[in-house]
Motif scaffolding. Sequence first.
Motif, short mmCIF file in Angstrom:
data_model
loop_
_atom_site.label_atom_id
_atom_site.label_comp_id
_atom_site.label_asym_id
_atom_site.label_seq_id
_atom_site.Cartn_x
_atom_site.Cartn_y
_atom_site.Cartn_z
N PRO A 72 7.59 -10.51 10.59
CA PRO A 72 6.65 -9.97 9.60
C PRO A 72 7.36 -9.47 8.35
CG PRO A 72 6.13 -9.15 11.80
CD PRO A 72 7.45 -9.86 11.91
N ARG A 73 6.69 -9.67 7.24
CA ARG A 73 7.23 -9.20 5.96
C ARG A 73 6.60 -7.87 5.62
NH1 ARG A 73 7.11 -12.28 0.07
NH2 ARG A 73 7.66 -10.44 -1.18
N LEU A 74 7.43 -6.88 5.35
CA LEU A 74 6.97 -5.53 5.01
C LEU A 74 7.19 -5.31 3.52
CD1 LEU A 74 8.41 -3.52 8.03
CD2 LEU A 74 6.08 -4.35 7.72
N ASP A 75 6.10 -4.94 2.83
CA ASP A 75 6.17 -4.64 1.40
C ASP A 75 5.66 -3.22 1.18
OD1 ASP A 75 6.98 -7.25 0.28
OD2 ASP A 75 5.08 -7.92 1.14
N ALA A 122 0.42 5.02 -3.24
CA ALA A 122 1.38 4.42 -2.31
C ALA A 122 0.67 3.37 -1.47
CB ALA A 122 2.00 5.48 -1.42
N SER A 123 1.39 2.25 -1.19
CA SER A 123 0.80 1.20 -0.36
C SER A 123 1.88 0.59 0.53
CB SER A 123 0.16 0.11 -1.22
OG SER A 123 1.14 -0.59 -1.95
N VAL A 124 1.48 0.20 1.74
CA VAL A 124 2.35 -0.48 2.70
C VAL A 124 1.59 -1.69 3.22
CG1 VAL A 124 3.60 -0.33 4.87
CG2 VAL A 124 3.48 1.67 3.35
N ILE A 306 -1.53 -13.10 9.23
CA ILE A 306 -2.18 -11.84 9.61
C ILE A 306 -1.58 -10.74 8.73
CG2 ILE A 306 -2.50 -10.15 11.44
CD1 ILE A 306 -2.41 -12.40 13.44
N GLN A 307 -2.46 -9.94 8.12
CA GLN A 307 -1.99 -8.92 7.19
C GLN A 307 -2.62 -7.57 7.50
OE1 GLN A 307 -2.97 -8.61 2.72
NE2 GLN A 307 -0.96 -9.64 2.75
N ALA A 308 -1.76 -6.57 7.59
CA ALA A 308 -2.21 -5.17 7.76
C ALA A 308 -1.71 -4.38 6.57
CB ALA A 308 -1.66 -4.59 9.06
N SER A 309 -2.60 -3.51 6.04
CA SER A 309 -2.21 -2.75 4.84
C SER A 309 -2.69 -1.31 4.95
CB SER A 309 -2.80 -3.41 3.58
OG SER A 309 -4.21 -3.41 3.63
N TYR A 310 -1.99 -0.44 4.25
CA TYR A 310 -2.34 0.98 4.18
C TYR A 310 -2.19 1.41 2.73
CZ TYR A 310 -1.96 6.03 4.72
OH TYR A 310 -2.15 7.38 4.58
#
Length: 449
Positions: A72-75, A122-124, A306-310
Amino acid sequence: MFHVRLSVMTCVLVAALCPFPFANAQTSGGAILRLDEALLMARSNNRDLKLYGFDIGKQREALGEAKTHLYPRLDTSVLAAQLLGPLDFTIKKGQFGTFSGTGPVPGSNTDLHTPARPIAIASVTATQPLTQLIRIHLFVVDQRLKVDAAQLSFDQREQKLTNDVRQSYYQVLQSQIQYESQQSLVKYLKELLQLTERRFSQHAALEADRLSVKAEVAKAVYQLTTIEDTLASHKEALNHLLGRSVQMEFSVEPVPAALPEQEDLSAARAAALEHRPEIKLAANRMRQAAAATASEKTHYIPDVSIQASYFSTSNITFLPQNIGSIGALLTWQPWDWGEKRHKVRQAALAEKQAGLSAEDTREQILLDVNSNFRRLREARSHLAVTEAIRDAETEKMRNQKEAYSQQSILLSDLLKQQSSLADAENQYHQAVLAYWSARADFQKTLGEE
């Protein structure tokens, strides 16, 4: 009196020319360097070879980088800013609807106000590729092939270095033999000059004789200087190949007197096709081209992840403080005006090109083997010829010495035979070194180290 002077010259030339220093060729300048020691030293210390080794390391790191795309790629991003003006919003009465129990929502116009103050956002985001894994696996395969190609290029360079060291070693040996032989000749000519000058002072020799010997000494000294410079240059070149100081002094040992057995051409062809790095490199390029074609075809598949974001905000009144989500992300270009099709065709043509190149490489290697095999066979035959001529001239010299001692031939005949023997010796030694040089090229052709 003239007969006595010529007899002295004869003895000097016989001593200078007959014991040609080939079997035990050594010099006083440094320790003896064996060929196998030189090869090991070159493989360990040669600077160009080390540079090729770095290429292997870089390709291995690129392979490790390619494997990271499987995960997974974390940005993450954080924005800290100062609002230049306030943020004002008005929610009109009943904008969210009117209900029988409560009436309009909101019941009146509501003003939302955020003053001009510092804010933070802020975003993840975490994205795991799914359909892209096919392309990523092909990319990893391609990087593995590049690692193999770098290793094969290293092996190819190492084999070339081995041949270069052998050839340079034989050049040093050739110059070393010539230098020692010329040294002996200079020494004896100087002794002859001293003898001639003493006899000239005693009126027992002519001025022309003294000047002739003096000219021969000058000529021999000049030739010795030339040979010495050539020997120094060859030693410096070999030192450079060995990866050590070019000023390092050393001597080389002579080549073996016994020759290896005659090689079999069919076995040589099979060995070359099995061991030559060029064959393996050509096959590696074919696999790379096939992987590139397969990779281009994967672009017809939509990219699904598949993408999860905060998402979090600070000091903004009308936005929620925390927002989280998870879902599927689809990216696809259904109409690209034939771009994907053209790329696949380019890759397919490159694949065919790599196949033809592999066939040509195979044929070129076979031509190389055949050519060097014939050259080695000719060198062996020429060596046998020069050895027979040397033996014949040696026997003639023995007969001429005996005839001269019995005063049945002239001194000029004896000196002529001495010159012929020296030429025969030189031709023999040149043929020996030419054989070993041809054998070194043949070993390189077979892919031997």
